[in-house]
Enzyme design. Structure first.
Site, mmCIF file in Angstrom:
data_model
loop_
_atom_site.group_PDB
_atom_site.id
_atom_site.type_symbol
_atom_site.label_atom_id
_atom_site.label_comp_id
_atom_site.label_asym_id
_atom_site.label_seq_id
_atom_site.Cartn_x
_atom_site.Cartn_y
_atom_site.Cartn_z
ATOM 1 N N TYR A 295 26.167 62.553 21.845
ATOM 2 C CA TYR A 295 26.774 63.680 22.564
ATOM 3 C C TYR A 295 26.358 65.026 21.970
ATOM 4 O O TYR A 295 26.410 66.052 22.641
ATOM 5 C CB TYR A 295 28.306 63.587 22.551
ATOM 6 C CG TYR A 295 28.864 62.488 23.442
ATOM 7 C CD1 TYR A 295 28.036 61.585 24.100
ATOM 8 C CD2 TYR A 295 30.233 62.356 23.618
ATOM 9 C CE1 TYR A 295 28.554 60.583 24.887
ATOM 10 C CE2 TYR A 295 30.761 61.349 24.422
ATOM 11 C CZ TYR A 295 29.911 60.462 25.045
ATOM 12 O OH TYR A 295 30.437 59.462 25.838
ATOM 13 N N LYS B 106 26.297 48.759 17.583
ATOM 14 C CA LYS B 106 25.287 48.048 18.379
ATOM 15 C C LYS B 106 24.080 47.873 17.460
ATOM 16 O O LYS B 106 22.953 48.272 17.776
ATOM 17 C CB LYS B 106 24.975 48.876 19.642
ATOM 18 C CG LYS B 106 24.140 48.187 20.689
ATOM 19 C CD LYS B 106 24.848 47.062 21.412
ATOM 20 C CE LYS B 106 23.901 46.365 22.356
ATOM 21 N NZ LYS B 106 24.455 45.097 22.898
ATOM 22 N N ASP C 189 29.499 45.517 23.054
ATOM 23 C CA ASP C 189 29.671 44.746 24.295
ATOM 24 C C ASP C 189 30.750 43.672 24.095
ATOM 25 O O ASP C 189 31.591 43.450 24.964
ATOM 26 C CB ASP C 189 28.336 44.127 24.766
ATOM 27 C CG ASP C 189 27.466 43.617 23.637
ATOM 28 O OD1 ASP C 189 27.756 43.914 22.455
ATOM 29 O OD2 ASP C 189 26.478 42.908 23.915
ATOM 30 N N ASP D 166 34.444 56.819 23.180
ATOM 31 C CA ASP D 166 34.828 57.461 24.437
ATOM 32 C C ASP D 166 35.154 56.387 25.476
ATOM 33 O O ASP D 166 36.203 56.410 26.139
ATOM 34 C CB ASP D 166 33.630 58.318 24.894
ATOM 35 C CG ASP D 166 33.944 59.219 26.060
ATOM 36 O OD1 ASP D 166 35.113 59.250 26.492
ATOM 37 O OD2 ASP D 166 33.027 59.898 26.552
ATOM 38 N N ASP E 23 39.183 54.623 26.626
ATOM 39 C CA ASP E 23 39.699 54.646 28.001
ATOM 40 C C ASP E 23 40.030 53.228 28.466
ATOM 41 O O ASP E 23 41.008 53.014 29.191
ATOM 42 C CB ASP E 23 38.681 55.276 28.959
ATOM 43 C CG ASP E 23 38.897 56.778 29.106
ATOM 44 O OD1 ASP E 23 39.526 57.367 28.207
ATOM 45 O OD2 ASP E 23 38.445 57.361 30.106
#
Ligand code: NAD
Length: 363
Positions: free
Chosen positions: A135, A190, A222, A246, A250
């Site tokens: 980001y 990851k 994942d 992020d 959620d």
């Protein structure tokens, strides 16, 4: 104790008004000053994060933030879009650690999209690194591809990167938070594909050596996404990078029933923080008195606990929220058959009544 109050856009103004109302009845010496941020600041002053707003936030002991954004600003150049205000505040205030608790209240077990037995008693804490990763990584932009599958074609690119100190400090935050809870950290990465996250995993493992009393497990993102809906109660503290955090936070939000219930804190190295609900400005319901103010009220409670060292006042807010839920009061997002639907203001009033010991009415 000085609080910068930044309501922002959409439902931001409605929900922050309720949180301020709750803070005012706590008999604390709080100095609250309000400023424009986001689209509202852009309209009035030409920038989503005016210098005066940033200065107020910098001078305060804590920031209470609503939400920013509206689809109508989507065509503005990126630097002027409302969402840049929150990114700017995180950057200028050095807010690198984002705490997002996902707590399923007993009274709301049935509002979750998962089976009640999977979420009953759920209490996990997602700690998201907030100022690094893809980001913020540079370079980023658009260009003509010089290699890849289509040399000469237009392409866009971002840069995923983390430095050693960035990973070390968020790892310390996670292990210390775990010590206050069930002493278990899941670091999500990851590492099987990304160099940045192999580095992340190596450093989290190194830092863990200083916390032998805390259990550490590593999990690929994942798998973490899958486990969060398969067996969420297996997690306690989850620590991860900016982008994975992020998305996963959620996902965790929905386990609890509604994003309208979830507070968050973004802290700097000295526990100064910005406190905001996990949701956005919800333009679809703004101005209609439909927004759930509880995530913002609970963010104010996190503010009292983490930045203002007022744990007793924080406890009073949290008990009051449980009391209004036990009474069956619900905003539309968490309403179910047999409960009483109330609007934003009535929900705030009910929390105030529960704190002050007045009789709560369902009307
Ligand atoms: P959103 O979180 O605003 O809304 C998603 C859905 O949840 C909507 O249906 C909304 O009505 C509902 N919702 C959200 N908060 C609620 C509440 N308190 N009570 C009841 N229902 C609630 O996300 P979005 O629709 O993707 O984004 C809307 C705007 O918010 C965009 O401009 C986006 O960029 C911005 N945004 C801002 C922040 C922030 O300020 N930190 C975070 C996320 C999104």
């Amino acid at each position: 104790m000085k609080i910068a109050v930044l309501p922002g856009d959409g439902i931001g103004t409605e929900i922050v008004a309720e949180a301020v109302k709750v803070l005012r009845v706590l008999d604390l010496k709080l100095e609250m000053e309000t400023a424009l941020v986001g689209g509202a600041a852009y309209e009035a002053q030409g920038h989503p994060l005016p210098e005066s707003t940033l200065a107020l936030a910098q001078a305060a002991d804590a920031v209470l933030f609503g939400a920013v954004g509206d689809w109508k600003y989507d065509k503005l150049e990126r630097a002027l879009r409302p969402e840049q205000a929150i990114l700017g505040l995180r950057k200028h205030l050095g807010l690198f650690a984002n705490f997002r608790p996902a707590l399923c209240y007993e009274q709301l077990t049935h509002a979750s999209s998962l089976k009640p037995e999977l979420v009953a008693g759920l209490d996990i804490l997602i700690i998201r690194e907030l100022t690094g990763d893809i980001y913020f990584g540079l370079p980023r932009g658009r260009r003509k591809a010089v290699d890849g599958h289509f040399p000469g074609a237009d392409e866009a690119f971002d840069t995923m990167r983390y430095s050693r100190p960035e990973v070390e400090r968020i790892a310390h935050v996670a292990f210390q938070a775990a010590r206050q809870r069930s002493k278990k950290v899941t670091s999500v990465d990851k590492a099987n594909v990304l160099e940045t996250f192999q580095f992340w995993k190596d450093i989290v493992t190194e830092v863990h050596a200083q916390y032998p009393d805390v259990e550490l497990e590593h999990m690929y993102v994942d798998n973490a996404a899958m486990q969060l809906v398969r067996a969420p109660k297996k997690f306690d503290v989850v620590v991860t990078g900016n982008m994975f955090g992020d998305i996963l936070s959620d996902e965790a939000a929905m386990l609890t029933g509604s994003i309208g219930m979830l507070p968050s804190a973004s802290l700097d190295a000295n526990n100064k923080g910005l406190y905001e609900p996990s949701h956005g400005s919800a333009p679809d319901i703004a101005g209609q008195g439909l927004a759930n103010p509880l995530a913002t009220i609970l963010s104010a409670s996190m503010m009292l606990r983490f930045s203002l060292q007022q744990p007793a006042a924080a406890d009073r807010i949290e008990s009051a929220v449980k009391a209004v839920l036990s009474l069956g009061l619900r905003t539309a997002d968490i309403w179910s058959e047999g409960t009483t639907k109330v609007g934003t203001r009535a929900m705030g009033d009910a929390v105030v009544a529960a704190i002050t010991g007045k009789t709560i009415t369902k009307s």
